[in-house]
Design an enzyme around this catalytic site. Sequence first.
Site, mmCIF file in Angstrom:
data_model
loop_
_atom_site.group_PDB
_atom_site.id
_atom_site.type_symbol
_atom_site.label_atom_id
_atom_site.label_comp_id
_atom_site.label_asym_id
_atom_site.label_seq_id
_atom_site.Cartn_x
_atom_site.Cartn_y
_atom_site.Cartn_z
ATOM 1 N N GLU A 1 -9.541 -0.720 4.516
ATOM 2 C CA GLU A 1 -10.081 -0.334 6.076
ATOM 3 C C GLU A 1 -11.490 -1.063 6.209
ATOM 4 O O GLU A 1 -12.135 -1.820 5.377
ATOM 5 C CB GLU A 1 -10.499 1.276 5.879
ATOM 6 C CG GLU A 1 -9.336 1.955 6.179
ATOM 7 C CD GLU A 1 -8.715 2.375 7.445
ATOM 8 O OE1 GLU A 1 -8.726 1.403 8.089
ATOM 9 O OE2 GLU A 1 -7.985 3.266 7.501
ATOM 10 N N HIS B 1 -7.572 -3.486 9.624
ATOM 11 C CA HIS B 1 -7.356 -3.498 8.445
ATOM 12 C C HIS B 1 -6.122 -3.893 8.054
ATOM 13 O O HIS B 1 -4.989 -4.399 8.664
ATOM 14 C CB HIS B 1 -7.003 -2.016 8.121
ATOM 15 C CG HIS B 1 -5.855 -1.355 8.350
ATOM 16 N ND1 HIS B 1 -6.053 -0.076 9.092
ATOM 17 C CD2 HIS B 1 -4.484 -1.383 8.620
ATOM 18 C CE1 HIS B 1 -4.770 0.369 9.329
ATOM 19 N NE2 HIS B 1 -3.824 -0.346 8.944
ATOM 20 N N ASP C 1 0.841 -1.059 0.106
ATOM 21 C CA ASP C 1 -0.011 0.088 -0.094
ATOM 22 C C ASP C 1 0.795 1.407 -0.133
ATOM 23 O O ASP C 1 2.117 1.132 0.103
ATOM 24 C CB ASP C 1 -0.935 -0.115 1.211
ATOM 25 C CG ASP C 1 -0.284 -0.280 2.560
ATOM 26 O OD1 ASP C 1 1.067 -0.371 2.773
ATOM 27 O OD2 ASP C 1 -1.061 -0.544 3.583
ATOM 28 N N ASN D 1 -7.891 -1.571 13.611
ATOM 29 C CA ASN D 1 -9.525 -1.831 13.324
ATOM 30 C C ASN D 1 -9.286 -3.066 12.514
ATOM 31 O O ASN D 1 -10.404 -3.373 11.954
ATOM 32 C CB ASN D 1 -9.811 -0.662 12.936
ATOM 33 C CG ASN D 1 -9.114 -0.312 11.518
ATOM 34 O OD1 ASN D 1 -8.232 -0.821 11.098
ATOM 35 N ND2 ASN D 1 -9.488 1.001 10.963
#
Length: 244
Positions: free
Chosen positions: A142, A137, A67, A135
């Site tokens: 996300e 991800h 990413d 979270n």
Amino acid sequence: MNINVVNQLNMFDETAANQLLLQLKKKPNSAIAFATGSTPIGMYKKLVAWFRNGDIDFSQIQAFNLDEFADLDIESPNSFFSFLKRNLYNSVNIEPSHIHPIKNTEASVKACSNYEKEINSHGGIDLAILGIGLNGHIGYNEPGSDFDSLTHLVQLSSQTIEANSNMFGSYEETPKLGITMGIRTIMNSRKILLMARGEEKAKIVHRALYGSISKDIPASILQLHSNMVVVLDRKAAKYLKETA
Ligand code: GLP
């Protein structure tokens, strides 16, 4: 799913690095998706040390970024491309032409589809190295991300922006957009190495590996991957005895 819980702190990096070593022994020209974040830094150090000892050869690999920030110059010191240069690429024998940063200067839709083409032109990803966000991800997929997604542009969650803000000084100065390999891109990888360390990851690791598979926890989809190795330190594995 092959879960390795590493009890000795100094063995975490080595256990993870060993997965890359095995991969390159099996297929020297593997296409690798490299993660950023604090988790793999020690593994990259180990790989550099092994390279200096002549124990590992990167000359044939194809190196992809898992990413990147979309709204940051990739030559900025805080880009994920710069991170990988600093922590790995510049210290080992990767051919410059085998390094594939996400070209975020192109219009994002084009940058994303070009990245997929670039991955496919090298036969797809052989090994995707992943961390996990607080979270759940993976890459920058996300919560709520489509399980069918390819490389795409994302609006980063406030929790992720907050987590990144220490690198940028303040929340305002922190990039708000990311480009990430999609969940399908990641799931199509022939092998996955998922790494997590530290107590703050314990709950999300447990939820991702044993909870129901849901878009709310993107990493939960990894339960369906047939060739995944998980490397955890004891703190991140704290809740693993119970199932959700
Ligand atoms: C960032 C990266 C992810 C990484 C995650 C966890 O958001 N985009 O690829 O897995 O952070 O980072 P850390 O290893 O620092 O906890």
